[in-house]
Write a protein that holds these residues in place. Structure first.
Motif, mmCIF file in Angstrom:
data_model
loop_
_atom_site.group_PDB
_atom_site.id
_atom_site.type_symbol
_atom_site.label_atom_id
_atom_site.label_comp_id
_atom_site.label_asym_id
_atom_site.label_seq_id
_atom_site.Cartn_x
_atom_site.Cartn_y
_atom_site.Cartn_z
ATOM 1 N N ILE A 1 0.875 -1.177 0.000
ATOM 2 C CA ILE A 1 0.000 0.000 0.000
ATOM 3 C C ILE A 1 0.912 1.228 0.000
ATOM 4 C CG2 ILE A 1 -1.747 1.296 1.257
ATOM 5 C CD1 ILE A 1 -2.766 -1.286 2.421
ATOM 6 N N LEU A 2 0.975 1.933 -1.122
ATOM 7 C CA LEU A 2 1.958 3.004 -1.266
ATOM 8 C C LEU A 2 1.512 4.312 -0.628
ATOM 9 C CD1 LEU A 2 3.162 2.422 -4.929
ATOM 10 C CD2 LEU A 2 4.405 1.949 -2.847
ATOM 11 N N ASP A 3 0.234 4.561 -0.597
ATOM 12 C CA ASP A 3 -0.254 5.855 -0.109
ATOM 13 C C ASP A 3 -0.978 5.718 1.222
ATOM 14 O OD1 ASP A 3 -1.130 6.018 -3.458
ATOM 15 O OD2 ASP A 3 0.456 7.269 -2.612
ATOM 16 N N ASP A 4 -0.954 6.807 1.968
ATOM 17 C CA ASP A 4 -1.712 6.826 3.227
ATOM 18 C C ASP A 4 -3.209 6.788 2.922
ATOM 19 O OD1 ASP A 4 0.584 7.006 4.715
ATOM 20 O OD2 ASP A 4 0.598 9.200 4.696
ATOM 21 N N ILE A 5 -3.912 5.970 3.670
ATOM 22 C CA ILE A 5 -5.360 5.896 3.502
ATOM 23 C C ILE A 5 -6.016 5.984 4.869
ATOM 24 C CG2 ILE A 5 -5.293 4.558 1.369
ATOM 25 C CD1 ILE A 5 -5.804 2.051 3.011
ATOM 26 N N THR A 6 -7.252 6.458 4.878
ATOM 27 C CA THR A 6 -7.991 6.588 6.123
ATOM 28 C C THR A 6 -8.851 5.351 6.333
ATOM 29 O OG1 THR A 6 -8.079 8.990 5.860
ATOM 30 C CG2 THR A 6 -9.632 7.985 7.412
ATOM 31 N N LEU A 7 -8.650 4.691 7.476
ATOM 32 C CA LEU A 7 -9.401 3.479 7.790
ATOM 33 C C LEU A 7 -10.571 3.819 8.697
ATOM 34 C CD1 LEU A 7 -6.396 1.130 8.635
ATOM 35 C CD2 LEU A 7 -7.433 1.525 6.408
ATOM 36 N N ASP A 8 -11.646 3.078 8.558
ATOM 37 C CA ASP A 8 -12.755 3.278 9.481
ATOM 38 C C ASP A 8 -12.924 2.045 10.363
ATOM 39 O OD1 ASP A 8 -14.202 1.313 8.080
ATOM 40 O OD2 ASP A 8 -15.129 2.800 6.767
ATOM 41 N N TYR A 9 -13.803 2.139 11.306
ATOM 42 C CA TYR A 9 -14.041 1.084 12.297
ATOM 43 C C TYR A 9 -14.350 -0.252 11.630
ATOM 44 C CZ TYR A 9 -17.001 -1.724 15.383
ATOM 45 O OH TYR A 9 -17.569 -2.762 16.078
ATOM 46 N N ASN A 10 -15.219 -0.225 10.621
ATOM 47 C CA ASN A 10 -15.641 -1.469 9.979
ATOM 48 C C ASN A 10 -14.498 -2.147 9.213
ATOM 49 O OD1 ASN A 10 -18.350 -1.425 10.845
ATOM 50 N ND2 ASN A 10 -18.869 0.074 9.254
ATOM 51 N N ASP A 11 -13.613 -1.342 8.611
ATOM 52 C CA ASP A 11 -12.459 -1.904 7.892
ATOM 53 C C ASP A 11 -11.575 -2.702 8.850
ATOM 54 O OD1 ASP A 11 -13.302 -0.622 5.595
ATOM 55 O OD2 ASP A 11 -12.048 1.149 5.955
ATOM 56 N N ILE A 12 -11.233 -2.092 9.967
ATOM 57 C CA ILE A 12 -10.340 -2.728 10.933
ATOM 58 C C ILE A 12 -11.016 -3.949 11.544
ATOM 59 C CG2 ILE A 12 -9.071 -2.398 13.095
ATOM 60 C CD1 ILE A 12 -8.963 0.607 12.358
ATOM 61 N N LYS A 13 -12.278 -3.807 11.891
ATOM 62 C CA LYS A 13 -13.034 -4.912 12.482
ATOM 63 C C LYS A 13 -13.084 -6.089 11.511
ATOM 64 C CE LYS A 13 -17.518 -5.881 14.680
ATOM 65 N NZ LYS A 13 -18.061 -6.892 13.766
ATOM 66 N N CYS A 14 -13.332 -5.810 10.235
ATOM 67 C CA CYS A 14 -13.388 -6.857 9.213
ATOM 68 C C CYS A 14 -12.070 -7.620 9.131
ATOM 69 C CB CYS A 14 -13.733 -6.229 7.866
ATOM 70 S SG CYS A 14 -13.684 -7.384 6.477
ATOM 71 N N HIS A 15 -10.957 -6.876 9.156
ATOM 72 C CA HIS A 15 -9.642 -7.520 9.038
ATOM 73 C C HIS A 15 -9.342 -8.382 10.270
ATOM 74 C CE1 HIS A 15 -5.107 -7.054 7.888
ATOM 75 N NE2 HIS A 15 -5.474 -8.310 8.049
ATOM 76 N N LEU A 16 -9.568 -7.836 11.459
ATOM 77 C CA LEU A 16 -9.263 -8.588 12.679
ATOM 78 C C LEU A 16 -10.156 -9.816 12.819
ATOM 79 C CD1 LEU A 16 -8.632 -5.723 15.270
ATOM 80 C CD2 LEU A 16 -6.974 -7.000 13.913
ATOM 81 N N GLU A 17 -11.404 -9.692 12.415
ATOM 82 C CA GLU A 17 -12.305 -10.842 12.466
ATOM 83 C C GLU A 17 -11.890 -11.913 11.471
ATOM 84 O OE1 GLU A 17 -16.163 -9.163 11.894
ATOM 85 O OE2 GLU A 17 -16.500 -8.869 14.053
ATOM 86 N N ASN A 18 -11.309 -11.485 10.347
ATOM 87 C CA ASN A 18 -10.820 -12.468 9.375
ATOM 88 C C ASN A 18 -9.637 -13.246 9.933
ATOM 89 O OD1 ASN A 18 -10.922 -13.593 6.592
ATOM 90 N ND2 ASN A 18 -8.862 -12.721 6.479
ATOM 91 N N ILE A 19 -8.774 -12.586 10.708
ATOM 92 C CA ILE A 19 -7.650 -13.276 11.350
ATOM 93 C C ILE A 19 -8.179 -14.337 12.307
ATOM 94 C CG2 ILE A 19 -5.672 -13.008 12.899
ATOM 95 C CD1 ILE A 19 -5.297 -10.192 11.784
ATOM 96 N N ILE A 20 -9.183 -13.972 13.096
ATOM 97 C CA ILE A 20 -9.786 -14.928 14.031
ATOM 98 C C ILE A 20 -10.391 -16.102 13.271
ATOM 99 C CG2 ILE A 20 -11.648 -15.246 15.715
ATOM 100 C CD1 ILE A 20 -11.194 -12.330 16.573
ATOM 101 N N ASN A 21 -11.092 -15.796 12.186
ATOM 102 C CA ASN A 21 -11.724 -16.846 11.383
ATOM 103 C C ASN A 21 -10.684 -17.821 10.824
ATOM 104 O OD1 ASN A 21 -13.977 -18.068 9.806
ATOM 105 N ND2 ASN A 21 -12.836 -17.217 8.072
ATOM 106 N N MET A 22 -9.550 -17.303 10.366
ATOM 107 C CA MET A 22 -8.486 -18.151 9.820
ATOM 108 C C MET A 22 -7.904 -19.058 10.907
ATOM 109 S SD MET A 22 -6.591 -15.367 7.324
ATOM 110 C CE MET A 22 -5.278 -16.473 6.815
ATOM 111 N N LEU A 23 -7.717 -18.507 12.095
ATOM 112 C CA LEU A 23 -7.169 -19.305 13.199
ATOM 113 C C LEU A 23 -8.130 -20.422 13.605
ATOM 114 C CD1 LEU A 23 -5.649 -16.466 15.418
ATOM 115 C CD2 LEU A 23 -4.373 -18.258 14.233
ATOM 116 N N GLU A 24 -9.418 -20.118 13.597
ATOM 117 C CA GLU A 24 -10.419 -21.118 13.993
ATOM 118 C C GLU A 24 -10.651 -22.158 12.902
ATOM 119 O OE1 GLU A 24 -13.155 -18.457 17.060
ATOM 120 O OE2 GLU A 24 -13.693 -18.554 14.920
ATOM 121 N N LYS A 25 -10.549 -21.744 11.658
ATOM 122 C CA LYS A 25 -10.877 -22.622 10.539
ATOM 123 C C LYS A 25 -9.746 -23.578 10.188
ATOM 124 C CE LYS A 25 -12.468 -22.426 5.711
ATOM 125 N NZ LYS A 25 -12.839 -21.517 4.591
ATOM 126 N N TYR A 26 -8.490 -23.096 10.286
ATOM 127 C CA TYR A 26 -7.361 -23.886 9.806
ATOM 128 C C TYR A 26 -6.487 -24.344 10.973
ATOM 129 C CZ TYR A 26 -8.735 -21.535 5.487
ATOM 130 O OH TYR A 26 -9.444 -21.050 4.424
#
Length: 525
Positions: free
Chosen positions: A402-427
């Motif tokens: 990601i070359l440029d600074d971008i503004t993240l919102d609550y849902n973006d961060i929540k989506c990413h962290l929940e995906n990490i949890i899902n990967m840990l539980e699934k695999y």
């Protein structure tokens, strides 16, 4: 009575006639068994003001259980020319005590003479380094060689002058088998870090073989040095090239240390230290003779031109095998494709660039999905990366991702962290270890991925450090690739060793998931 036997020899003879082992003596006098065996090898001697002689004597006396055994002890004392002690007038206890004290005195005197010789040799080495006198200094003993190696680097000018800024070092022998190598290794790392930070450049020439422990030691040096951008390493495998088990250190305008073995054990225990300009130039030429057959261990890429590297990286991920990652930030493999697409559209990238990035990321995700059922994927990264994402709403991904600074919102961060949890539980084969950056400060300036049967990919992180040496600037990103099989295997061993040493709280899936969920809760605050 005068006893000209070493303390270790006398102690060994007493253990033999009592039919006891050193470990039994260690338990009897409540000391570590390693100390007993150092006494037996005449490496250490109890000091005059210690109570060890009395403890040992009492131990042996308490192990005389009958008159037959007593006669054997008396007869042994007589054979050792101690007739005057084995009489009715002097007890066996006093005889043993006196016998040990005589041996103690003899050994202390002997060690004192040897230490004086070492101190004289060390002093001569330091005087030579500081005076510039043109002569060859002969160094003997493993301690003397290791100390001289430190001296020649610790006494160089703080900053290099002109173009003479390259220090040449070989690594061919198995020095890690020496008893005092651990202490030396700590000091060696410190001095390497200091001189690199002050603008010196180091070129290593190493012999690779099947010695995993030594290769891991090379990796440790790399971890500490690569971020400076002033560290190169070359390797060869052919033992007929000339150095074999010898070692060479060449510092321009300062000196050259040529180390070698004087015994069949092929471990460096002797050295010649040269000071003249002619000697330094000759040994530098000898060092560079091997470069016709040596190869660079690290293939470097500038991150701004790493299209080829990223394709190579993804091809490695698509190769079957286990995968291990040590990285400061969250692994980008955990970023969902749709979320990455959203991020890319917030940047200034063209549509073609966005398509290229999405295509490459999808290949990575597909490779992960195809292999995770059969191969292990372990990931170590800093807890601070998630904490910063939650608090500051920023990533620390490499500039290519990601070359440029971008503004993240609550849902973006929540989506990413929940995906990490899902990967840990699934695999089952996917594991994450969250560590504190302060615990890995010495190696936190680079990150790397090792793929079994393929290679090691290393990235130097941007730490914005500028040296007082004007031409030295750490503010560059460098990507490196290692494909040599022995080093790839050693990196895997090194990673697994790091992983196994981590506390359970840092890598237990349930605990990791619980902690990430707690961070998601903080997003609501």
């Amino acid at each position: 009575m005068k006893n000209n036997k070493g303390f270790g020899n006398c102690l060994s003879e007493l253990l033999k006639i009592f039919n006891l082992k050193g470990s039994r003596l260690a338990r009897g006098i409540n000391v570590d068994s390693s100390l007993i065996y150092k006494w037996l090898r005449n490496e250490r001697v109890p000091s005059y003001n210690s109570t060890y002689i009395d403890l040992i004597t009492n131990f042996f006396i308490n192990n005389i259980s009958n008159s037959f055994q007593k006669e054997i002890v008396v007869e042994a004392l007589r054979k050792w020319s101690l007739e005057e002690l084995a009489t009715e007038d002097i007890s066996i206890e006093e005889a043993i005590r006196t016998y040990l004290k005589e041996a103690q005195g003899y050994s202390i005197e002997l060690l004192s003479k040897e230490n004086n010789k070492k101190r004289q040799a060390k002093s001569l080495s330091k005087d030579m380094l500081s005076s510039g006198i043109d002569f060859v200094n002969i160094i003997t003993g493993e301690d003397g060689v290791l100390q001289s190696a430190l001296d020649i680097l610790e006494n160089i000018p703080k900053y290099p002058e002109g173009k003479d800024d390259t220090i040449l070092i070989t690594l061919n022998s198995n020095m890690d088998i020496l008893d005092n190598f651990k202490e030396f290794n700590i000091k060696w790392k410190k001095v390497l870090h200091k001189i690199l930070k002050n603008g010196w450049k180091i070129v290593y020439l190493v012999k690779l073989n099947n010695n995993i422990k030594r290769t891991i030691k090379i990796i440790e040096y790399m971890q500490l040095s690569l971020y400076t951008g002033r560290y190169d390493i070359y390797y060869y495998k052919d033992s007929s090239l000339g150095f074999m088990g010898n070692e060479l250190i060449v510092v321009p305008n300062v000196g050259a240390l040529y180390c070698f073995s004087s015994k069949l054990k092929n471990q460096v225990d002797s050295a010649f230290l040269f000071k003249s300009k002619e000697s330094i130039e000759i040994l530098s030429g000898h060092f560079f003779q091997l470069f016709s057959s040596a190869k660079p261990l690290l293939k470097s890429y500038n991150w701004q031109k790493t299209t080829q590297l990223h394709h190579t990286f993804i091809e490695a991920e698509e190769t079957l095998g286990d995968k291990y990652v040590f990285k400061g930030d969250i692994n980008t493999i955990t970023l969902p494709l749709d979320l990455y697409k959203k991020y890319l559209k917030l940047t200034k990238k063209t549509n073609e660039e966005i398509k290229e990035h999405l295509f490459l990321h999808k290949r990575r995700l597909d490779a992960f999905e195809a292999q995770i059922k059969y191969y292990k994927f372990k990931d170590i990264f800093f807890k601070e990366s998630i904490e910063n994402l939650v608090k500051e709403k920023i990533y620390s991904f490499d500039p290519y991702f990601i070359l440029d600074d971008i503004t993240l919102d609550y849902n973006d961060i929540k989506c990413h962290l929940e995906n990490i949890i899902n990967m840990l539980e699934k695999y089952e084969n996917y594991e994450i270890a969250l560590v504190n950056k302060k615990d890995f400060e010495n190696i936190s300036k680079i990150c790397w991925m090792v793929k079994e049967n393929n290679g090691v990919f290393i990235q130097k992180l941007n730490d914005n450090i500028i040296s007082p040496y004007s031409s030295y600037n750490c503010n560059e990103n460098v990507d490196l690739l290692i494909s040599e099989a022995e080093v790839v295997d050693a990196f895997i061993r090194y990673f697994l060793s790091m992983w196994s040493s981590l506390p359970s709280a840092n890598k237990d899936k349930k605990k990791v998931i619980k902690w990430i969920k707690s961070q998601i809760e903080l997003l609501k605050v």
